[in-house]
Design a protein around this motif. Structure first.
Motif, PDB file in Angstrom:
ATOM      1  N   TYR A 154       0.803  -1.220   0.000  1.00 13.11           N
ATOM      2  CA  TYR A 154       0.000   0.000   0.000  1.00 13.11           C
ATOM      3  C   TYR A 154       0.839   1.275   0.000  1.00 13.11           C
ATOM      4  O   TYR A 154       0.371   2.341  -0.440  1.00 13.11           O
ATOM      5  N   LEU A 190      -0.071   5.241  -1.961  1.00  9.78           N
ATOM      6  CA  LEU A 190      -0.617   6.338  -1.170  1.00  9.78           C
ATOM      7  C   LEU A 190      -0.344   7.713  -1.786  1.00  9.78           C
ATOM      8  O   LEU A 190      -1.258   8.557  -1.827  1.00  9.78           O
ATOM      9  N   ASN A 216      -2.869   8.669  -4.391  1.00 11.23           N
ATOM     10  CA  ASN A 216      -4.250   8.535  -3.943  1.00 11.23           C
ATOM     11  C   ASN A 216      -4.950   7.353  -4.614  1.00 11.23           C
ATOM     12  O   ASN A 216      -6.151   7.382  -4.899  1.00 11.23           O
ATOM     13  N   PRO A 240      -7.437   4.612  -0.432  1.00 12.13           N
ATOM     14  CA  PRO A 240      -7.785   5.568   0.625  1.00 12.13           C
ATOM     15  C   PRO A 240      -6.730   5.568   1.741  1.00 12.13           C
ATOM     16  O   PRO A 240      -6.081   4.557   2.028  1.00 12.13           O
ATOM     17  N   ARG A 241      -6.594   6.710   2.341  1.00 10.22           N
ATOM     18  CA  ARG A 241      -5.637   6.831   3.463  1.00 10.22           C
ATOM     19  C   ARG A 241      -6.034   5.913   4.612  1.00 10.22           C
ATOM     20  O   ARG A 241      -5.168   5.336   5.292  1.00 10.22           O
ATOM     21  N   GLN A 242      -7.270   5.719   4.800  1.00  8.31           N
ATOM     22  CA  GLN A 242      -7.756   4.868   5.890  1.00  8.31           C
ATOM     23  C   GLN A 242      -7.316   3.423   5.701  1.00  8.31           C
ATOM     24  O   GLN A 242      -6.972   2.737   6.666  1.00  8.31           O
ATOM     25  N   THR A 243      -7.314   2.954   4.459  1.00  7.78           N
ATOM     26  CA  THR A 243      -6.881   1.572   4.189  1.00  7.78           C
ATOM     27  C   THR A 243      -5.416   1.382   4.571  1.00  7.78           C
ATOM     28  O   THR A 243      -5.027   0.373   5.165  1.00  7.78           O
ATOM     29  N   TYR A 244      -4.600   2.374   4.234  1.00  6.09           N
ATOM     30  CA  TYR A 244      -3.169   2.288   4.578  1.00  6.09           C
ATOM     31  C   TYR A 244      -2.979   2.324   6.084  1.00  6.09           C
ATOM     32  O   TYR A 244      -2.185   1.557   6.641  1.00  6.09           O
ATOM     33  N   ASP A 245      -3.697   3.204   6.748  1.00  3.51           N
ATOM     34  CA  ASP A 245      -3.558   3.311   8.207  1.00  3.51           C
ATOM     35  C   ASP A 245      -3.993   2.026   8.898  1.00  3.51           C
ATOM     36  O   ASP A 245      -3.373   1.594   9.882  1.00  3.51           O
TER      37      ASP A 245
END
Length: 375
Positions: free
Chosen positions: A128, A132, A135, A138-143
């Motif tokens: 991931y 990032l 884009n 999503p940033r949430q998926t990476y977090d």
């Protein structure tokens, strides 16, 4: 004319007999000279002598450890003979290890599972991360991927610690001697169930050296402490050990411990002395006595105890003076050293005292002094 002649002839023998009788009476009436009593005497000599005190002591092992199992289980093997000498780390007992072996296998499997999950989580983060900036994800998926990696890394650490714990428990199944010394009689037989921290398996003691614990009164301690500090510079030890049979132990001891405070109830201080025991003669539990030198008296006057009489709480010595006349002298005694008294006042060096025959040496009596024979 013949009668007067007969009278004179008869009176001659009578007069002689009377004179002889008077002479005999005079000889019988003559008093006999009294016999001078013989007593054994000794000359008081000034000498340098150590002043000692004997105190009751108890012998203990220098180090003594009761063996408790750190894990529970059945004793399957005893690897020593009671009374033998053991080395530090030597195996003494074996506890059934099968349950702990199984626990190790289970912990290894759980650790491998956690490591596999962690590897998959790290792959997600690695995949991931390049997407990032564009884009593409999503940033949430990476977090979430990063959080999952960290969580699984923590799980791996916990599983690894659990594995180390069961391996440690497995090592505790082998009960080893914590010190070098002599092991006593086993207190649980093979086949018995031992509980962790509760069952005493055996006791190991260090018997070379050993220690003697004793208590000393405050006054004696002060004198001994001063003496000990003065001789410590010379490397000398004033402590001897007296055994139960009356003999003195061949090795001298050294003071290595004094309690921090006196016992308020008894007014004594507990001390400890260390004695070498290379031949194993001394054993824990022996009741002995320690003899300590608390002072070295210069020009000390020592007299036998049998030469001292006591009356109404006072002590006296019979001194033979001029003309072999006896004088009863009050004296002040100090420490008792063996079979002798230390005289602090009342006598001088060179004076002669009666040591045997005191019943015949009454004050004012003229005696015949005989020198005491020495062994």
């Amino acid at each position: 004319m013949s009668r007067p002649l007969k009278v004179r002839a008869c009176t001659g023998p009578l007069v002689v007999a009377a004179l002889l009788g008077l002479a005999a009476c005079k000889e019988e009436a003559k008093p006999t000279a009294p016999r001078v009593p013989e007593v054994v005497v000794e000359t008081v000599v000034a000498q340098t002598t150590p002043l000692t005190v004997d105190l009751v002591a108890e012998i203990r092992a220098y180090r003594e450890v009761d063996l408790y199992p750190r894990v529970s289980g059945q004793i399957v093997r005893q690897n020593f003979k009671p009374g033998q000498k053991v080395r530090e780390g030597e195996l003494l007992f074996s506890i059934d290890p099968r349950a702990y072996d199984e626990a190790i296998i289970d912990a290894q499997a759980k650790l491998a599972e956690a490591e596999a999950v962690l590897a998959r989580a790290r792959q997600d983060v690695t995949r991931y991360a390049p997407l990032l900036p564009d884009n593409a994800i999503p940033r949430q998926t990476y977090d979430q991927a990063v959080a999952s990696e960290q969580q699984n890394a923590a799980v791996v650490k916990a599983r690894r610690a659990a594995l180390e714990k069961v391996r440690l428990d497995r090592s505790y199944a082998d009960v080893r001697s914590p010190i070098a010394g002599q092991v006593g009689l086993q207190k649980i037989e093979v086949g018995g169930l031992a509980s962790a921290g509760q069952t005493v398996l055996a006791t190991v003691s260090t018997l070379d050296p050993v220690v003697a614990y004793f208590s000393i009164p405050e006054v004696d301690y002060i004198a001994f402490a001063r003496r000990h500090l003065s001789v410590k510079k010379d490397g000398k030890s004033p402590i001897a050990l007296l055994l139960a049979d009356g003999s003195t132990y061949a090795q001298s001891g050294t003071l290595d411990f004094a309690d921090r405070a006196l016992d308020a109830a008894t007014g004594t201080l507990t001390l400890r002395a260390v004695f070498p025991n290379p031949e194993g003669l001394l054993r824990p539990g022996m009741n002995t006595r320690v003899r300590i030198v608390y002072e070295v008296a210069q020009n000390a006057l020592l007299i036998p105890q049998k030469a001292v009489t006591e009356l109404l709480g006072k002590r006296f010595a019979s001194v033979v003076g001029a003309g072999d006349k006896v004088e009863q002298r009050p004296i002040k005694t100090g420490a008792r050293i063996g079979e002798k008294w230390l005289v602090e006042d009342g006598l001088k060096a060179g004076e002669i005292i009666v040591v045997d025959g005191l019943q015949k040496a009454q004050p004012g009596t003229v005696v015949k002094p005989l020198a005491a024979t020495r062994p």
